[in-house]
Design a protein around this motif. Sequence first.
Motif, PDB file in Angstrom:
ATOM      1  N   THR A  83      44.155  37.788  36.168  1.00 49.54           N
ATOM      2  CA  THR A  83      42.744  38.175  36.155  1.00 49.54           C
ATOM      3  C   THR A  83      42.163  38.125  37.559  1.00 49.54           C
ATOM      4  N   ARG A  84      42.486  37.078  38.283  1.00 46.22           N
ATOM      5  CA  ARG A  84      42.002  36.948  39.659  1.00 46.22           C
ATOM      6  C   ARG A  84      42.543  38.083  40.531  1.00 46.22           C
ATOM      7  N   PHE A  85      43.785  38.489  40.278  1.00 42.05           N
ATOM      8  CA  PHE A  85      44.388  39.588  41.039  1.00 42.05           C
ATOM      9  C   PHE A  85      43.692  40.918  40.737  1.00 42.05           C
ATOM     10  N   VAL A  86      43.321  41.121  39.475  1.00 40.20           N
ATOM     11  CA  VAL A  86      42.732  42.404  39.063  1.00 40.20           C
ATOM     12  C   VAL A  86      41.283  42.536  39.498  1.00 40.20           C
ATOM     13  N   VAL A  87      40.457  41.506  39.241  1.00 40.84           N
ATOM     14  CA  VAL A  87      39.015  41.615  39.502  1.00 40.84           C
ATOM     15  C   VAL A  87      38.533  40.719  40.639  1.00 40.84           C
ATOM     16  N   GLY A  88      39.427  39.920  41.205  1.00 44.54           N
ATOM     17  CA  GLY A  88      39.053  39.089  42.339  1.00 44.54           C
ATOM     18  C   GLY A  88      38.501  37.727  41.994  1.00 44.54           C
ATOM     19  N   LYS A  89      38.319  37.453  40.709  1.00 48.04           N
ATOM     20  CA  LYS A  89      37.853  36.141  40.276  1.00 48.04           C
ATOM     21  C   LYS A  89      38.288  35.911  38.842  1.00 48.04           C
ATOM     22  N   SER A  90      38.225  34.664  38.401  1.00 48.16           N
ATOM     23  CA  SER A  90      38.726  34.330  37.066  1.00 48.16           C
ATOM     24  C   SER A  90      37.617  33.870  36.123  1.00 48.16           C
ATOM     25  N   GLY A  92      33.311  34.634  34.649  1.00 48.85           N
ATOM     26  CA  GLY A  92      32.272  35.647  34.504  1.00 48.85           C
ATOM     27  C   GLY A  92      32.639  36.705  33.478  1.00 48.85           C
ATOM     28  N   SER A  93      31.672  37.518  33.124  1.00 48.50           N
ATOM     29  CA  SER A  93      31.857  38.496  32.055  1.00 48.50           C
ATOM     30  C   SER A  93      32.873  39.579  32.408  1.00 48.50           C
ATOM     31  N   THR A  94      32.866  40.040  33.657  1.00 45.62           N
ATOM     32  CA  THR A  94      33.822  41.083  34.050  1.00 45.62           C
ATOM     33  C   THR A  94      35.249  40.556  34.005  1.00 45.62           C
ATOM     34  N   ALA A  95      35.456  39.347  34.500  1.00 40.85           N
ATOM     35  CA  ALA A  95      36.795  38.758  34.486  1.00 40.85           C
ATOM     36  C   ALA A  95      37.303  38.547  33.067  1.00 40.85           C
ATOM     37  N   THR A  96      36.413  38.254  32.141  1.00 39.36           N
ATOM     38  CA  THR A  96      36.819  38.000  30.756  1.00 39.36           C
ATOM     39  C   THR A  96      37.371  39.242  30.089  1.00 39.36           C
ATOM     40  N   VAL A 171      35.445  28.436  29.224  1.00 38.80           N
ATOM     41  CA  VAL A 171      35.977  28.419  30.589  1.00 38.80           C
ATOM     42  C   VAL A 171      35.134  29.285  31.519  1.00 38.80           C
ATOM     43  N   GLY A 172      33.831  29.357  31.239  1.00 43.25           N
ATOM     44  CA  GLY A 172      32.917  30.091  32.109  1.00 43.25           C
ATOM     45  C   GLY A 172      33.006  31.589  31.985  1.00 43.25           C
ATOM     46  N   GLY A 173      33.264  32.074  30.773  1.00 42.26           N
ATOM     47  CA  GLY A 173      33.420  33.507  30.572  1.00 42.26           C
ATOM     48  C   GLY A 173      32.125  34.296  30.550  1.00 42.26           C
ATOM     49  N   GLY A 174      30.997  33.625  30.489  1.00 43.34           N
ATOM     50  CA  GLY A 174      29.720  34.324  30.446  1.00 43.34           C
ATOM     51  C   GLY A 174      29.313  34.706  29.034  1.00 43.34           C
TER      52      GLY A 174
END
Length: 222
Positions: A83-90, A92-96, A171-174
């Motif tokens: 997830t961090r590789f794809v969106v730059g962070k692990s 928040g809503s976009t990462a989820t 886990v902070g998914g928003g």
Amino acid sequence: MFSIFTPEVISMLVEGIRDTLYMTIFSTVIAYAFGLPLGICLKVTSKDGLKPNKIVYGFLDVLCNIVRSIPFLILLILLIPFTRFVVGKSYGSTATIVPLVVCAAPYIARMVESSLNEVDSGVIEAAKSMGASNWDIVVHVMLVEARTSLIVGATITTGNILGYSAMSGTVGGGGLGDIAVRYGYYRWQTSIMIVTVILLIILFQIIQNIGMSIANKMDKRK
């Protein structure tokens, strides 16, 4: 005492609804972009399919079973590096959206395969006798005949993704799930948690009612 009627809380809940819908809708659309072709491949390459292939079907079958057997929260944690590789962070809503898509795509594939299995074999044989290609049979016969079941499956899937998006709040998914965890669990503000649960129930019911209404209208048997 933290009041649920303050402008700050109302703004937070509105933002939570927005993020939850954002995660649910985008995850469903992207998951179907992968899951629908995967489900079609499962049906086509099955032993009773248009083009049986034990190797391809066996690989896809095992892949779907492996991913579906992993609980979402564990999968969410396992995919943190990806997830961090794809969106730059692990977080928040976009990462989820990333783990939601990975989790939902195999489930969608199975739903699609099940829906296509319901298509009358006689209809498929009739199309073959008229010289239709496998592609034409899939697109113009199987998907059309199974459209009601496919819509019902999409409705169920969307509801499941909504629930998974709420689970990602641990886990902070928003979204509303994150609000429920932060205020209802860590801060013991039960009123906030109750409101978020009610909002999730309302969103789920709206999704289910819309989906089933569309399915009923497209059901040619009625």
